[in-house]
Enzyme design. Sequence first.
Site, PDB file in Angstrom:
ATOM      1  N   ARG A 118      72.417   7.446  43.987  1.00 35.46           N
ATOM      2  CA  ARG A 118      72.063   8.846  44.208  1.00 35.46           C
ATOM      3  C   ARG A 118      72.208   9.573  42.882  1.00 35.46           C
ATOM      4  O   ARG A 118      73.211   9.406  42.181  1.00 35.46           O
ATOM      5  CB  ARG A 118      72.954   9.503  45.270  1.00 35.46           C
ATOM      6  CG  ARG A 118      72.872   8.838  46.631  1.00 35.46           C
ATOM      7  CD  ARG A 118      73.776   9.504  47.663  1.00 35.46           C
ATOM      8  NE  ARG A 118      73.229  10.767  48.120  1.00 35.46           N
ATOM      9  CZ  ARG A 118      73.761  11.958  47.882  1.00 35.46           C
ATOM     10  NH1 ARG A 118      74.862  12.053  47.142  1.00 35.46           N
ATOM     11  NH2 ARG A 118      73.212  13.057  48.341  1.00 35.46           N
ATOM     12  N   LEU A 156      69.948  20.734  51.550  1.00 31.71           N
ATOM     13  CA  LEU A 156      68.921  19.969  50.825  1.00 31.71           C
ATOM     14  C   LEU A 156      69.508  18.646  50.348  1.00 31.71           C
ATOM     15  O   LEU A 156      69.141  17.575  50.806  1.00 31.71           O
ATOM     16  CB  LEU A 156      68.412  20.796  49.633  1.00 31.71           C
ATOM     17  CG  LEU A 156      67.578  20.030  48.592  1.00 31.71           C
ATOM     18  CD1 LEU A 156      66.305  19.475  49.208  1.00 31.71           C
ATOM     19  CD2 LEU A 156      67.276  20.905  47.384  1.00 31.71           C
ATOM     20  N   ASP A 157      70.412  18.720  49.405  1.00 31.69           N
ATOM     21  CA  ASP A 157      71.114  17.556  48.857  1.00 31.69           C
ATOM     22  C   ASP A 157      72.582  17.942  48.739  1.00 31.69           C
ATOM     23  O   ASP A 157      72.972  18.554  47.749  1.00 31.69           O
ATOM     24  CB  ASP A 157      70.529  17.185  47.492  1.00 31.69           C
ATOM     25  CG  ASP A 157      71.298  16.076  46.791  1.00 31.69           C
ATOM     26  OD1 ASP A 157      72.194  15.471  47.413  1.00 31.69           O
ATOM     27  OD2 ASP A 157      71.020  15.828  45.605  1.00 31.69           O
ATOM     28  N   PRO A 158      73.334  17.665  49.816  1.00 29.09           N
ATOM     29  CA  PRO A 158      73.010  16.789  50.934  1.00 29.09           C
ATOM     30  C   PRO A 158      72.319  17.503  52.090  1.00 29.09           C
ATOM     31  O   PRO A 158      72.545  18.677  52.313  1.00 29.09           O
ATOM     32  CB  PRO A 158      74.388  16.286  51.373  1.00 29.09           C
ATOM     33  CG  PRO A 158      75.291  17.462  51.090  1.00 29.09           C
ATOM     34  CD  PRO A 158      74.759  18.088  49.833  1.00 29.09           C
TER      35      PRO A 158
END
Length: 454
Positions: free
Chosen positions: A242, A124-126
Amino acid sequence: MKNVLILGAGLVARPLLRHLLTQFDLQLVVATMDVPRARGLLGQHPRGVVVELDVTDAEATGRLVAACDIVVSLLPAPFNPSIARLCIDHRKHLVNTSYVAPAMAALDEQAQQADVLLLNEIGLDPGIDHMSAVQIIDHIRGLGGTVTHFSSCCGGFPAQDANTNPWGYKFSWSPRAVMIAGRNPARFLREGAVVEVPGPQLFAQSWPYEVDGQGVFEIYPNRDALQYIPHYDLEGVCGMFRGTLRYPGWCATMKAAADLGLFEIEERDWPRGTTYRDVLCRGLAPSNAPLVERLGAFIGASPDSEVIARLEWAGLLSDRHIPERRASALDVFCNRLMRLMMYQPGERDTVILKHVFTVTYPDNSREEIRSILVETGQPWGDTAMARTVSLPAAIATRLILDGGISKRGVQIPIWREIYEPVLAELAEQGIRLVERHIKSFRSPLDAHEDAGRA
């Protein structure tokens, strides 16, 4: 029949296993120390096998790697470089959802020489954040536009109907990884100037942040945003950020915990009878004043503040004995929160991912593009975090096995041959970002004023 070796069976594993088991030509081998959990995830499926494995046993792990067609690692990030080396030795591709560590990046040339793909950051993130951002950037570039500012933020937390503790948080992925992330320094670009945030000050750099239709959260920097400027082909960008999203109050509380030494990772011996109060108060000067007053003075908060109330709710001010005998302060802290802040059956989590692009076009028009993913967990089913982390890895695994990805070496999913099919299949699963475009046109007066400022 192709064999997929899956290392680990943690909180995000189930959607990946179920997705791969829908592929009738795949045999899954799940290798883990937690055999009962893995067996529970696979059930009695005829194409799923569980083996007990300590991944620090390189010989045993190597035998499993040699016998498979591809490896998927759901292990904590520090294990992945050693797994990658085994994959290179046995010429097997590797998929994992963790950030590329320096030790992993150093394997790029060896992996290319062995014709091996080490695909990282495909969660997802990342993961979804990279793929969705690059897809939009590529589209903007195709229209002749230039991205001048880019920000991306992501967070996972309880859905409103499951937000039942004062911390506004429950663990939907590795609790220790959540805590370790709070030690990372961060860098971002603000109007062309680099902003560096030391790890101990991470939670001091937070501010309110509104997500369209979802309310106001708080945001703080997430790792080094500047490293992705070349990956996203954004050289010359004025802003690059970010961030991590949380419910309000999280950062102030975690900043207090960090100031009190609860993020220390050095292992130490704790005498029998050590209490949570003892762990919390190690850095406080001796005093006869009430503990909440001493704490308040140390962290710069009122004794009746929400921050101290959260620490008290967690039992960190109590005379309850800690169960650990040898552990870091971070592990004592993490284990305590884990006992109190796990999702209960039927509770749902929410994942939010938001990108904001500021774009200029050749006709001097400007546009802001907002792209937002809101995913809520399934009651009595998979969490949103598990789905959004593990399904991209599962889809990429199938792509690699089918020969759909030609890249080799150490990679992240910024290439069209990866992001287009993965995002398309995620959309079929109901996981998609929604875009909103806000246009504003530059007048001759704007250009004149810009020239004057220049």
